[in-house]
Write a protein that holds these residues in place. Sequence first.
Motif, short mmCIF file in Angstrom:
data_model
loop_
_atom_site.label_atom_id
_atom_site.label_comp_id
_atom_site.label_asym_id
_atom_site.label_seq_id
_atom_site.Cartn_x
_atom_site.Cartn_y
_atom_site.Cartn_z
N GLY A 21 0.81 -1.21 0.00
CA GLY A 21 0.00 0.00 0.00
C GLY A 21 0.84 1.26 0.00
N ALA A 22 1.90 1.27 0.80
CA ALA A 22 2.76 2.46 0.86
C ALA A 22 3.44 2.70 -0.48
N TRP A 23 3.90 1.63 -1.11
CA TRP A 23 4.53 1.75 -2.43
C TRP A 23 3.52 2.30 -3.43
N PHE A 24 2.30 1.76 -3.43
CA PHE A 24 1.27 2.22 -4.36
C PHE A 24 0.96 3.70 -4.15
N LEU A 25 0.73 4.09 -2.89
CA LEU A 25 0.37 5.48 -2.62
C LEU A 25 1.52 6.44 -2.96
N ALA A 26 2.75 6.04 -2.70
CA ALA A 26 3.89 6.89 -3.05
C ALA A 26 3.98 7.06 -4.56
N LEU A 27 3.81 5.98 -5.29
CA LEU A 27 3.86 6.04 -6.75
C LEU A 27 2.69 6.86 -7.30
N ALA A 28 1.51 6.67 -6.74
CA ALA A 28 0.33 7.44 -7.18
C ALA A 28 0.54 8.92 -6.93
N GLY A 29 1.17 9.26 -5.80
CA GLY A 29 1.44 10.66 -5.49
C GLY A 29 2.40 11.31 -6.47
N LYS A 30 3.35 10.54 -6.96
CA LYS A 30 4.36 11.08 -7.89
C LYS A 30 3.90 11.02 -9.35
N LEU A 31 3.27 9.89 -9.74
CA LEU A 31 3.00 9.67 -11.17
C LEU A 31 1.52 9.49 -11.50
N GLY A 32 0.65 9.56 -10.50
CA GLY A 32 -0.78 9.41 -10.75
C GLY A 32 -1.27 7.99 -10.50
N LYS A 33 -2.56 7.89 -10.21
CA LYS A 33 -3.15 6.59 -9.87
C LYS A 33 -3.11 5.60 -11.02
N GLU A 34 -3.34 6.07 -12.23
CA GLU A 34 -3.34 5.15 -13.37
C GLU A 34 -1.98 4.47 -13.53
N ALA A 36 0.26 4.17 -11.19
CA ALA A 36 0.46 3.34 -10.00
C ALA A 36 -0.23 1.98 -10.17
N TRP A 37 -1.44 1.97 -10.72
CA TRP A 37 -2.14 0.70 -10.93
C TRP A 37 -1.40 -0.16 -11.95
N GLU A 38 -0.91 0.47 -13.03
CA GLU A 38 -0.17 -0.29 -14.03
C GLU A 38 1.07 -0.94 -13.41
N MET A 39 1.80 -0.18 -12.61
CA MET A 39 3.02 -0.70 -11.98
C MET A 39 2.69 -1.74 -10.92
N ASP A 40 1.59 -1.53 -10.19
CA ASP A 40 1.17 -2.48 -9.17
C ASP A 40 0.84 -3.83 -9.80
N VAL A 41 0.11 -3.80 -10.90
CA VAL A 41 -0.23 -5.04 -11.60
C VAL A 41 1.05 -5.73 -12.06
N GLU A 42 1.98 -4.99 -12.63
CA GLU A 42 3.25 -5.58 -13.08
C GLU A 42 4.01 -6.20 -11.91
N ASP A 114 -10.09 -0.66 -6.41
CA ASP A 114 -10.17 -2.04 -5.96
C ASP A 114 -9.02 -2.84 -6.53
N CYS A 115 -8.83 -4.03 -5.98
CA CYS A 115 -7.66 -4.83 -6.33
C CYS A 115 -7.97 -5.94 -7.33
N GLY A 116 -9.13 -5.89 -7.97
CA GLY A 116 -9.55 -6.97 -8.86
C GLY A 116 -8.56 -7.30 -9.96
N ILE A 117 -8.05 -6.29 -10.66
CA ILE A 117 -7.14 -6.55 -11.78
C ILE A 117 -5.82 -7.14 -11.27
N ALA A 118 -5.34 -6.67 -10.12
CA ALA A 118 -4.11 -7.23 -9.56
C ALA A 118 -4.34 -8.68 -9.12
N THR A 119 -5.53 -8.96 -8.58
CA THR A 119 -5.86 -10.32 -8.15
C THR A 119 -5.85 -11.27 -9.34
#
Length: 164
Positions: A21-34, A36-42, A114-119
Motif C-alpha cells: 500500500g505504501a509503495w502504491f500510494l507513493a507512486l500514485a502521489g508522484k505519477l498518478g493513480k493510473e 500506480a495501478w499499471e506498476m502495481d499489476v506488473e 479495488d484490487c480486482g485486476i491485480a488479483t
Amino acid sequence: MNLSTEQLLEIAQYSLVRIDGAWFLALAGKLGKETAWEMDVEAWKQFSYLLGKKIRKDIIPIPVWPESFLDALAILSKIMKIEGRKVFVESDTITVQVTDCENQKAIAKAGIADCGIATVHTYQGLMKGLFGKEMDVSVKHTKNLNQGDDCCEVVIYRQTHQST
C-alpha cells in the motif's frame, strides 16, 4: 526478544500488506493513480510468478491440476492474510470467494480503487510459476467487496487439458 513463529508471521503479513500500500500510494502521489495501478499489476505479476516457481522448487516439485494450485493458493492466502476464503471446484473451474482480506480492507480504507485486476494477474502468475508459462487459464474477478458485493469472487478456468 523471543517471538513465536505465529507472532513473526503476523508481523510479516502486516508488513507485506502495508509495504504494498505504501509503495502504491507513493507512486500514485508522484505519477498518478493510473500509472500506480499499471506498476502495481506488473509487480504482482512478477511476485506471484516467482512465488509459484519457489513453491514448485521447494514444496510441490510435480504439480497436479487443480490440487497443487489450491495448495499454492492456500500458501499465498496465508502469507497475505486472506481469511474467510471458500473454494469451490467443479471440473476445470475453481471459484474462490473471500470475505476477509487485508489488502481489500487497506484499499477500502485508502479509498483509492479495488484490487480486482491485480488479483487476476496474481492468480495467473502463481499458476504460471507453478505449472510453467504455457499453462493456459482464464481468470475473472466477478464480485468485489469494495463495490458492494457480499464477497470478492474470482473464477479460474483451465482452458487446455495439457498434462502437468
